[in-house]
Scaffold this active site. Sequence first.
Site, PDB file in Angstrom:
ATOM      1  N   GLY A  10       0.838  -1.196   0.000  1.00 31.39           N
ATOM      2  CA  GLY A  10       0.000   0.000   0.000  1.00 31.39           C
ATOM      3  C   GLY A  10       0.866   1.236   0.000  1.00 31.39           C
ATOM      4  N   CYS A  11       0.352   2.303   0.539  1.00 23.51           N
ATOM      5  CA  CYS A  11       1.046   3.593   0.569  1.00 23.51           C
ATOM      6  C   CYS A  11       2.439   3.444   1.187  1.00 23.51           C
ATOM      7  CB  CYS A  11       0.205   4.565   1.394  1.00 23.51           C
ATOM      8  SG  CYS A  11       1.055   6.094   1.762  1.00 23.51           S
TER       9      CYS A  11
END
Length: 175
Positions: A10-11
């Site tokens: 993810g981020c």
Amino acid sequence: MEDTAIFAGGCFWCMVKPFDTMPGIKKVVSGYTGGHVANPTYEQVSSHTTGHTEAVKITFDPEVISYEQLVQIYWQQTDPTDAMGQFQDRGDNYRPVIFVKNDEQRKIAEASKKKLAETGMFDKPIVTQIEDAKPFYPAEKAHQQFYKKHPFRFQLEEAGGREKFIKEHWQKQNN
């Protein structure tokens, strides 16, 4: 002695701190990997046209912390049942991937994934991919060590579901 590991979960802002704070970690760099565009920008990767995934490249001392321990930390930052992003971050550039650089890392990652699946912790299958490492391109300076530079914004990102998921699925496992 020094080795490297590359994880996408993810981020990348949210993937630095859990590793950065561990003994034996020399450096954690946010960047892009897995795609087909050399030296991509954040905007290009966000446009879903490069094939790249946001990732972190970790330089570590294997005499202090093992690759196996890093993989375990990695699992505990992610939802391994979500193939199309992580928490509020959706799309292929946020997909969960363990990028392995050799057969030894592949063996460790695959054994760890199998063990996680066998725990029955999750109702859905473990879909995190294990792929060969490709060139890693460091992200722009503004994205490095984000949790230190922008603590409030970092907190907002974490509140997008990651923090709650970790508490519900991983912290009870560790107690």
